[in-house]
Structures are given as C-alpha cells and as structure tokens.
Scaffold this motif. Structure first.
Motif, PDB file in Angstrom:
ATOM      1  N   SER A  21      45.345 109.645  -3.507  1.00  0.00           N
ATOM      2  CA  SER A  21      46.477 110.149  -4.287  1.00  0.00           C
ATOM      3  C   SER A  21      46.630 111.636  -4.025  1.00  0.00           C
ATOM      4  CB  SER A  21      46.238 109.953  -5.785  1.00  0.00           C
ATOM      5  OG  SER A  21      46.395 108.621  -6.153  1.00  0.00           O
ATOM      6  N   ARG A  22      47.846 112.108  -4.161  1.00  0.00           N
ATOM      7  CA  ARG A  22      48.063 113.554  -4.117  1.00  0.00           C
ATOM      8  C   ARG A  22      49.080 113.925  -5.174  1.00  0.00           C
ATOM      9  NH1 ARG A  22      52.019 115.930   0.292  1.00  0.00           N
ATOM     10  NH2 ARG A  22      50.272 117.347   0.503  1.00  0.00           N
ATOM     11  N   GLY A  23      49.029 115.172  -5.602  1.00  0.00           N
ATOM     12  CA  GLY A  23      49.981 115.648  -6.600  1.00  0.00           C
ATOM     13  C   GLY A  23      51.043 116.495  -5.940  1.00  0.00           C
ATOM     14  N   LEU A  24      51.041 117.803  -6.214  1.00  0.00           N
ATOM     15  CA  LEU A  24      52.069 118.687  -5.669  1.00  0.00           C
ATOM     16  C   LEU A  24      51.665 119.303  -4.334  1.00  0.00           C
ATOM     17  CD1 LEU A  24      53.224 120.084  -9.069  1.00  0.00           C
ATOM     18  CD2 LEU A  24      54.772 119.153  -7.349  1.00  0.00           C
ATOM     19  N   ASN A  43      51.941 109.592  -4.032  1.00  0.00           N
ATOM     20  CA  ASN A  43      52.323 110.841  -4.693  1.00  0.00           C
ATOM     21  C   ASN A  43      52.495 110.559  -6.182  1.00  0.00           C
ATOM     22  OD1 ASN A  43      54.157 112.823  -5.904  1.00  0.00           O
ATOM     23  ND2 ASN A  43      54.211 113.701  -3.864  1.00  0.00           N
ATOM     24  N   THR A  44      51.771 111.304  -7.014  1.00  0.00           N
ATOM     25  CA  THR A  44      51.713 110.977  -8.448  1.00  0.00           C
ATOM     26  C   THR A  44      52.766 111.695  -9.287  1.00  0.00           C
ATOM     27  OG1 THR A  44      50.181 112.788  -8.903  1.00  0.00           O
ATOM     28  CG2 THR A  44      49.207 110.670  -8.310  1.00  0.00           C
ATOM     29  N   THR A  45      53.606 112.527  -8.664  1.00  0.00           N
ATOM     30  CA  THR A  45      54.387 113.472  -9.477  1.00  0.00           C
ATOM     31  C   THR A  45      55.456 112.818 -10.358  1.00  0.00           C
ATOM     32  OG1 THR A  45      55.830 113.865  -7.586  1.00  0.00           O
ATOM     33  CG2 THR A  45      54.055 115.433  -7.940  1.00  0.00           C
ATOM     34  N   LEU A  46      55.804 111.557 -10.076  1.00  0.00           N
ATOM     35  CA  LEU A  46      56.784 110.919 -10.970  1.00  0.00           C
ATOM     36  C   LEU A  46      56.119 110.341 -12.219  1.00  0.00           C
ATOM     37  CD1 LEU A  46      59.102 109.067  -8.415  1.00  0.00           C
ATOM     38  CD2 LEU A  46      59.415 111.301  -9.458  1.00  0.00           C
ATOM     39  N   ALA A  47      54.789 110.254 -12.217  1.00  0.00           N
ATOM     40  CA  ALA A  47      54.061 109.762 -13.396  1.00  0.00           C
ATOM     41  C   ALA A  47      53.756 110.950 -14.283  1.00  0.00           C
ATOM     42  CB  ALA A  47      52.780 109.051 -12.968  1.00  0.00           C
ATOM     43  N   ASP A  48      54.681 111.285 -15.167  1.00  0.00           N
ATOM     44  CA  ASP A  48      54.579 112.573 -15.875  1.00  0.00           C
ATOM     45  C   ASP A  48      54.832 112.426 -17.369  1.00  0.00           C
ATOM     46  OD1 ASP A  48      57.247 111.970 -15.787  1.00  0.00           O
ATOM     47  OD2 ASP A  48      57.909 113.949 -15.126  1.00  0.00           O
ATOM     48  N   LEU A  51      51.172 110.964 -23.371  1.00  0.00           N
ATOM     49  CA  LEU A  51      50.763 109.692 -23.970  1.00  0.00           C
ATOM     50  C   LEU A  51      50.276 109.860 -25.401  1.00  0.00           C
ATOM     51  CD1 LEU A  51      48.899 108.308 -20.840  1.00  0.00           C
ATOM     52  CD2 LEU A  51      51.191 107.707 -21.621  1.00  0.00           C
ATOM     53  N   ALA A  52      49.687 111.001 -25.730  1.00  0.00           N
ATOM     54  CA  ALA A  52      49.250 111.252 -27.103  1.00  0.00           C
ATOM     55  C   ALA A  52      48.967 112.740 -27.251  1.00  0.00           C
ATOM     56  CB  ALA A  52      47.976 110.457 -27.419  1.00  0.00           C
ATOM     57  N   PHE A  53      49.284 113.278 -28.432  1.00  0.00           N
ATOM     58  CA  PHE A  53      48.937 114.667 -28.707  1.00  0.00           C
ATOM     59  C   PHE A  53      48.678 114.821 -30.203  1.00  0.00           C
ATOM     60  CE2 PHE A  53      50.145 119.101 -29.836  1.00  0.00           C
ATOM     61  CZ  PHE A  53      49.105 119.724 -29.165  1.00  0.00           C
ATOM     62  N   ASP A  54      47.593 115.501 -30.523  1.00  0.00           N
ATOM     63  CA  ASP A  54      47.257 115.761 -31.912  1.00  0.00           C
ATOM     64  C   ASP A  54      47.202 117.277 -32.109  1.00  0.00           C
ATOM     65  OD1 ASP A  54      46.100 116.189 -34.373  1.00  0.00           O
ATOM     66  OD2 ASP A  54      44.719 114.485 -34.208  1.00  0.00           O
ATOM     67  N   ALA A  55      48.176 117.811 -32.850  1.00  0.00           N
ATOM     68  CA  ALA A  55      48.263 119.269 -33.003  1.00  0.00           C
ATOM     69  C   ALA A  55      47.090 119.833 -33.791  1.00  0.00           C
ATOM     70  CB  ALA A  55      49.580 119.635 -33.682  1.00  0.00           C
ATOM     71  N   ARG A  56      46.394 118.982 -34.565  1.00  0.00           N
ATOM     72  CA  ARG A  56      45.259 119.513 -35.337  1.00  0.00           C
ATOM     73  C   ARG A  56      44.054 119.775 -34.433  1.00  0.00           C
ATOM     74  NH1 ARG A  56      45.782 114.578 -39.273  1.00  0.00           N
ATOM     75  NH2 ARG A  56      46.154 113.823 -37.172  1.00  0.00           N
ATOM     76  N   THR A  57      43.847 118.892 -33.449  1.00  0.00           N
ATOM     77  CA  THR A  57      42.686 119.057 -32.571  1.00  0.00           C
ATOM     78  C   THR A  57      43.067 119.660 -31.222  1.00  0.00           C
ATOM     79  OG1 THR A  57      43.005 116.858 -31.674  1.00  0.00           O
ATOM     80  CG2 THR A  57      41.554 117.049 -33.584  1.00  0.00           C
ATOM     81  N   GLY A  58      44.363 119.624 -30.870  1.00  0.00           N
ATOM     82  CA  GLY A  58      44.791 120.082 -29.552  1.00  0.00           C
ATOM     83  C   GLY A  58      44.554 119.070 -28.453  1.00  0.00           C
ATOM     84  N   ILE A  59      44.082 117.864 -28.811  1.00  0.00           N
ATOM     85  CA  ILE A  59      43.761 116.892 -27.761  1.00  0.00           C
ATOM     86  C   ILE A  59      45.036 116.237 -27.230  1.00  0.00           C
ATOM     87  CG2 ILE A  59      42.581 114.720 -27.246  1.00  0.00           C
ATOM     88  CD1 ILE A  59      40.434 115.574 -29.269  1.00  0.00           C
ATOM     89  N   LEU A  60      45.201 116.334 -25.918  1.00  0.00           N
ATOM     90  CA  LEU A  60      46.379 115.786 -25.242  1.00  0.00           C
ATOM     91  C   LEU A  60      45.939 114.734 -24.237  1.00  0.00           C
ATOM     92  CD1 LEU A  60      49.436 115.948 -24.390  1.00  0.00           C
ATOM     93  CD2 LEU A  60      48.753 117.696 -22.760  1.00  0.00           C
ATOM     94  N   ARG A  61      46.662 113.598 -24.216  1.00  0.00           N
ATOM     95  CA  ARG A  61      46.466 112.621 -23.148  1.00  0.00           C
ATOM     96  C   ARG A  61      47.786 112.498 -22.413  1.00  0.00           C
ATOM     97  NH1 ARG A  61      46.139 106.874 -22.765  1.00  0.00           N
ATOM     98  NH2 ARG A  61      46.769 106.677 -24.947  1.00  0.00           N
ATOM     99  N   ALA A  62      47.736 112.532 -21.086  1.00  0.00           N
ATOM    100  CA  ALA A  62      48.973 112.480 -20.313  1.00  0.00           C
ATOM    101  C   ALA A  62      48.717 111.795 -18.985  1.00  0.00           C
ATOM    102  CB  ALA A  62      49.515 113.892 -20.077  1.00  0.00           C
ATOM    103  N   GLU A  63      49.801 111.328 -18.370  1.00  0.00           N
ATOM    104  CA  GLU A  63      49.703 110.761 -17.033  1.00  0.00           C
ATOM    105  C   GLU A  63      49.385 111.872 -16.039  1.00  0.00           C
ATOM    106  OE1 GLU A  63      52.686 106.928 -17.567  1.00  0.00           O
ATOM    107  OE2 GLU A  63      53.522 108.781 -16.758  1.00  0.00           O
ATOM    108  N   ALA A  64      48.679 111.493 -14.973  1.00  0.00           N
ATOM    109  CA  ALA A  64      48.073 112.501 -14.096  1.00  0.00           C
ATOM    110  C   ALA A  64      49.086 113.310 -13.290  1.00  0.00           C
ATOM    111  CB  ALA A  64      47.084 111.830 -13.141  1.00  0.00           C
ATOM    112  N   GLY A  65      50.330 112.819 -13.168  1.00  0.00           N
ATOM    113  CA  GLY A  65      51.281 113.512 -12.298  1.00  0.00           C
ATOM    114  C   GLY A  65      52.050 114.628 -12.973  1.00  0.00           C
ATOM    115  N   ILE A  66      51.858 114.815 -14.271  1.00  0.00           N
ATOM    116  CA  ILE A  66      52.635 115.860 -14.957  1.00  0.00           C
ATOM    117  C   ILE A  66      52.213 117.224 -14.408  1.00  0.00           C
ATOM    118  CG2 ILE A  66      51.075 116.164 -16.926  1.00  0.00           C
ATOM    119  CD1 ILE A  66      53.649 116.364 -18.678  1.00  0.00           C
TER     120      ILE A  66
END
Lengths: 427, 256
Positions: A21-24, A43-48, A51-66
């Motif tokens: 895989s490659r990104g940018l 190319n992963t850039t369209l997977a952006d 998926l989840a974000f919690d403002a209290r902890t700052g924990i973010l889950r996202a697809e790898a191409g963002i």
C-alpha cells in the motif's frame, strides 16, 4: 519503473491481492514503490473516513488514507492537534504509522507510534486482524516504522493532543557556528517542547555549521488570537528547473542568503502552525527546483555516545564531498521508540537533500560508512540508495523485525522495491 | 438545508455530503451497501459534531437504494421523507453512476447495456420518482450529476457520453416543463475530476478535485442562481465551449 496504482474508497477489497500500500507518496526513496515482479500498488488516499472520536479522551479512529492536511483542517479549529507531526501535511495517517514519523517535539513526545493505540491490518495471508500493545503485540510493534512490510494498514486509533490555542509562539535565533548551535539545541530542549535547527552545511572553517535555531510552543489562549490563521497563498514551481542550477556556488549562495536574511539576531512572535511545521508546503512542487533529475535525502542520527565531535566530523565530510543541496536540518532526538525499526534514538539527527547526480551513490556510501563508524543509523523513509550490507551493519534490531515479518508473512507476499533492495526479497 | 444524496458515500458525492454537513445541512444518504452507508454516516456525524457537545447535532441517516433496482426507489425516498418528518426536502441529489472506457464497452455488450441502463434509464426513473415528491411538497431542487462527456461525442467516451447526453436532455426537458410549478433542476456537468471512477485514466489539463466540485455544487444549491446547468470546475465551461464548436474535420484531424 512502470507500475499500476489502484484506487478505491474501500481498502478491504483494494488490498486483497497487492504486495504493497502507499499513501501520498512523500517518502523520498523506494519504500512506496512495488517490486518489479508484481508492479501494482494500492493507493489508500480515497479511504479517508473518520470512524470514531471522543473529545474527552482525544482518541480518534480513522481510515488509513486520511491526510494530515485534512486532519488539521478538521481538528485545529476545535483545539486538537496530532501528537506528532512530520514536516509536511501531505502524508496519510497510514504513512505516518509505517514511517513512525517524528517531529520537532521528539525530545518530549517521541515518535507518532508512541501515541498509536491500535491498528486494523490486512496481513500477508489475507486475513484482517487487529493489533495493539495487548493484542498481536509483535505485529503491532513491527508495524510502527515497518515501512508497510508487515501488512496493509487499514485503520488507525491514536490519541490527539488538546492544544491551548491554534497558534505557535516561536523564537528563532541566528547562530554563528556549530558548537553554538548544538549548545543552543540542548539548552532549548530543556525548556521548549519543539526545537530544530536549519544549518548551512556548505560553509567551511570557523563558520562551519552556522545556522538558525528554532524554538516553539503552543501559544497560551490569552496570548493568541481566537481566530484561525488564514491559509496562505500557495505558490507553485511551475516547471522543473534545469539541473545545472544545482551548482555548488548557487547552493552556497542560497544558504548564505537564508542565513543573512535572518537580519535580527533573534526574532520572536506568533506564527501559524502551518508556517511553523510545514514551511515547504507553502511552495507546491518545490522538488522541481532540483530539475528533472530530482533529488534524494539522507537522514541519519548520530548517537550522543559518539560525542559532539561526530557531528563536526559529519559536517567536515559533507564539505569535502561538496554534496549537499538547499536544506540541511538538525534535531536532537529523545528516547528510542517502541517500533522495531523506528528511526530516532538519543542523539543528533541530520537530514539533508542531495541532488541526484552520477556521484550521489558514492556520496551515500561514504555517509553511510561514516554513520556505521559512529554507531548511528539512517531513516529508511528517506532512503533510496543505501546498500543492504550498510543497513544490516547499522541496524541491530533488523533480525527481530524480520522474524516477526516471517511469522506473519512467511512467503513475503508484502514487499516493496525497498525491501527487495535492502532485505533480499524476490525482485 | 435538508438534502438527500444518492451516491454520497463515494467520490464527488462523498465530498458534497461532507461539505453540506460541515455547513450545517442535514443529509440523508442513499446507496447500495448498508455497511458502507453506515460508515459514511458516522464520518459525516463526526465532521458535523466536532465543534459541539456529543449528541447535540442531528444524525445523518441512510437507506438502501441501488440504481440497478428501480423497484426500490419509492421505498428509499419514502424513508428519506420519513426521516425529515414532514419538513420539506430542499434538494435531492444524484451523484451515482457508472463509468467505463470505450474500449472496455465495445468488447462487452452486457456491460454496455448495464451502463446505458444505469446511467440513463434507471437514473431517469429515479428522477421521476424524486420529481413527483418534490412537486407534491410544493417545490425543491433536483440536482443530478451528468458529465461534460455528454456535450460532444469524443472517441474515448462515445457510449458513456451518449448515456450522459440522454440524461442532460431529460434534465433540460423537465426543467422546461415543471419550472413553473416550483421544480428547480440543476444539471451538474463535472469536467475530469480525480476520483475512484477516473483512477487509472491519465488526468488531462484542468483536472479537478472532488472538493472543488462540492463547493461549487453546494453554492449553487443554496443560491438563487437561475442557471440550470453547472460546469465544475468552472474552467470546463470554457473548455467545452471550445470543444463544442470544433468542426468535425478538425476533430478528425486531431483524433479527438
């Protein structure tokens, strides 16, 4: 090299049958290029998607191409920032994991991987598995800085950092020679969360290693405007400049201009995160100044145990090779990361551009031999030309990494042009 | 605005849906895969809600709708209307469609039939269903993504261009017929835009980004702009102006 690049929003089917895989594609070397025997890359850039974000902890889950550009656009106004940022926004989240990127805050925050909580990956046998420090931890640590060779990174969970404002308070200082610069870096590291130095690596003699030292921290809420910095107009280098422009004298002139244009000895004030972290992003396609032949980079870290003399000897070697390009950046690194191939270790990191010429291979070899002698190592993300025996000699952790890779992908289905060159994979 | 998007999980539709929720619109997504729709809805909710307390922003909702299955169109639009609970739908947007190159289609009649059916027949059937509902609520915008390929037949996109030319003609016609009853029709004609659909093709000069298209389309959806055709990025209006007036002899000469 001719290769097919495949794009899709959904990474699971996209990665089912490709070696890499490659990104940018901002790695300077061949780590995002597929092997010649199987010239296809996802190319992963369209997977952006977020998926989840919690403002209290700052924990973010996202697809790898963002991209980091998009993460900054979304989160800066809400006072969150990635815990570690490299020097460009044109990277993907997956790329930040695979390179285990470091930044100006390495001496306090370590690499990006230190802030990653979990990964979802497609591994060599085709399965999709989750890994974290608790689950499949061998795969997890091999993937941080693993150059994409342990599996396709599909999703990343990590902790964003809350910030007090959207501005950086920066001080910069013109420093007349190398010793003063190294002193300045270590003094700044005690009080400042972000430090780095730009260094003129072509001036010999008493002024050798003169440069500009940068210190920064997030501005406090009461000293910064509440508004976000307006995005700067992006200039563009419209075409490749002729390669002859990269003469030693033009490069030396450029370095002198940068040094002397810092007219006051010291400057301080607020700058936008964009200006502070990503000065080169302001000029799109800046690589074109190197002409159609292009350029490569060499980044190494010389351990503190080698002493300050090692950095001086490195500069002397560079001056004698007359090899360097426009930019040479110095950064003192903190503790080694937990990624099996993570680049930084306590010491001084030196990154420089090298315009590609017939003698560049010779220069890389000489620099690598020097790094081996001083007990340092190089950053694989920047590497296009190192020899496998050199990398083996400087990378004591390599056998541990290769063992994990073998356990998860015995047939080496995942491989890159770089792993063919350095680790002897099937071409 | 309350907006329904068919095709909002991918490409230009994804960019448009994001643009809309980031500007406070409520979005209802229609698409083929339930899993994919749910993932996109979460992405939209997170983008809309970053600045506000959790659960204070309205949630994006979804329903299955496949352009290959016209029998499901009515139910999908029913679900959208139910979601907005009596509030008017401001716009129904169709970004879904299929693409294939002329070479791929000429060797595969089944694929050609599918492309023509999805891009023309079934898209028109969906628009008819949408038009009736917009008229019944007293008006609204029907915004459909056609293509500059429908403006002039060119060798690499004869069949795809024909499907889009038919769609553009239909949109032109319903604008003419129902304008007086409050229906606003917006026929979006994107130039070459870098998406998953065009991946693998060599981008021509002036290739655009989905985010540019999203900005232009949302601006057109908000405004009182009387235009019924929107070229995006704008430069493609000039480009197509030139291409449309090229004499056939010149087209033959430059193998266009």
């Amino acid at each position: 090299m001719e290769a097919e690049e495949r794009f899709a929003e959904d990474l699971a089917p996209l990665t089912s049958d490709v070696p890499l895989s490659r990104g940018l594609g901002r790695s300077y070397g061949d780590s995002s290029l597929p092997p010649q025997s199987r010239p296809v890359v996802a190319n992963t850039t369209l997977a952006d998607r977020l998926l989840a974000f919690d403002a209290r902890t700052g924990i973010l889950r996202a697809e790898a191409g963002i991209s980091l550009l998009e993460l900054n656009r979304l989160f800066l106004p809400h006072k969150f920032f990635v815990p570690v940022t490299p020097g460009t926004q044109f990277v993907t989240l997956g790329g930040m994991v695979a390179s285990d990127v470091h930044g100006k805050n390495h001496h306090v925050s370590g690499c990006f991987g230190e802030h990653v909580l979990a990964l979802r990956m497609r591994v060599g046998d085709g399965r999709i598995v989750d890994c974290s420090p608790e689950e499949n931890h061998d795969l997890f640590y091999a993937t941080l800085g693993g150059m994409g060779l342990t599996g396709h990174i599909l999703e990343v969970s990590f902790r964003m950092s809350p910030i007090p404002s959207c501005w950086i308070y920066q001080e910069s200082e013109r420093v007349p020679h190398l010793d003063a610069l190294l002193d300045g870096l270590s003094a700044a590291a005690r009080d400042w969360p972000m430090t780095m130095a730009w260094i003129d690596c072509l001036t010999p003699g008493a002024s050798m290693g003169r440069g500009i030292l940068f210190r920064g921290r997030w501005a406090k809420a009461n000293e910064a405007p509440s508004l976000l910095a307006r995005p700067k107009l992006r200039l563009r280098v419209p075409f490749s400049l002729p390669s002859w422009i990269m003469q030693p004298f033009t490069v030396r002139a450029f370095n002198a201009v940068v040094y002397h244009s810092h007219i006051q000895q010291e400057r301080r004030g607020l700058v936008s995160p964009e200006q502070f972290f990503y000065p080169l992003d302001a000029i799109r396609d800046w690589n074109r100044v190197y002409g159609s032949a292009g350029f490569t980079q060499h980044q190494s870290v010389l351990p503190h145990s080698a002493g300050r003399g090692a950095v001086r000897r490195y500069m002397e070697l560079l001056t004698s090779l007359r090899a360097a390009g426009f930019l040479c950046v110095l950064k003192d690194c903190g503790e080694e990361g937990s990624g099996l191939l993570s680049f930084p270790r306590p010491g001084t990191s030196i990154a420089l551009d090298l315009p590609l010429r017939p003698e560049t291979q010779e220069h890389i070899d000489r620099l690598n031999e020097f790094v081996i002698r001083e007990g340092g190592r190089i950053y694989l993300t920047k590497d296009a030309l190192s020899r496998p025996e050199h990398v083996r000699a400087m990378e004591g952790r390599l056998s541990a990494f290769l063992a994990v890779r073998k356990a998860w992908d015995p047939q080496h289905r995942l491989r890159s042009a770089q792993s063919v060159r350095l680790f002897g994979d099937e071409p | 605005m309350n907006i329904v998007i068919l095709g909002g999980t991918k490409g230009m539709g994804r960019a448009l849906a994001r643009r809309c929720v980031e500007h406070g619109d409520r979005v209802f997504l229609l698409g083929r895969s339930e899993v994919d729709l749910q993932r996109s809805a979460v992405d939209l909710d997170l983008r809309a809600g970053l600045g506000s307390a959790p659960d204070s922003t309205p949630r994006s909702c979804v329903a299955r709708c496949d352009l290959e299955q016209p029998e499901g169109f009515a139910a999908a639009l029913d679900a959208a209307q139910a979601h907005f609970a009596g509030a008017a739908i401001d716009a129904i947007v169709v970004t879904a469609g299929v693409f294939a190159t002329q070479d791929e289609l000429e060797s595969d009649p089944a694929r050609t039939e599918r492309l023509l059916r999805v891009n023309f027949t079934n898209t028109v059937l969906f628009c008819e269903e949408a038009r009736k509902r917009l008229l019944a609520q007293g008006g609204g915008t029907l915004c459909v993504f056609s293509s500059v390929a429908g403006d002039r037949a060119r060798k690499p996109v004869v069949l795809y261009g024909a499907s889009k030319a038919g769609l553009s003609a239909y949109l032109d016609g319903i604008d003419h017929k129902f304008h007086g009853q409050g229906l606003r029709v917006l026929c979006v004609r994107p130039g070459f835009v870098k998406t998953g659909m065009t991946a693998g093709l060599k981008p021509p000069p002036f290739a655009g980004e989905p985010t540019q298209v999203a900005r232009d389309v949302r601006r057109a959806l908000c405004g009182r702009d009387p235009r019924t055709v929107l070229y995006t990025p704008w430069i493609w209006q000039l480009v197509m102006g030139v291409i449309a007036t090229l004499p056939r002899a010149v087209m033959r000469r430059i193998n266009f």
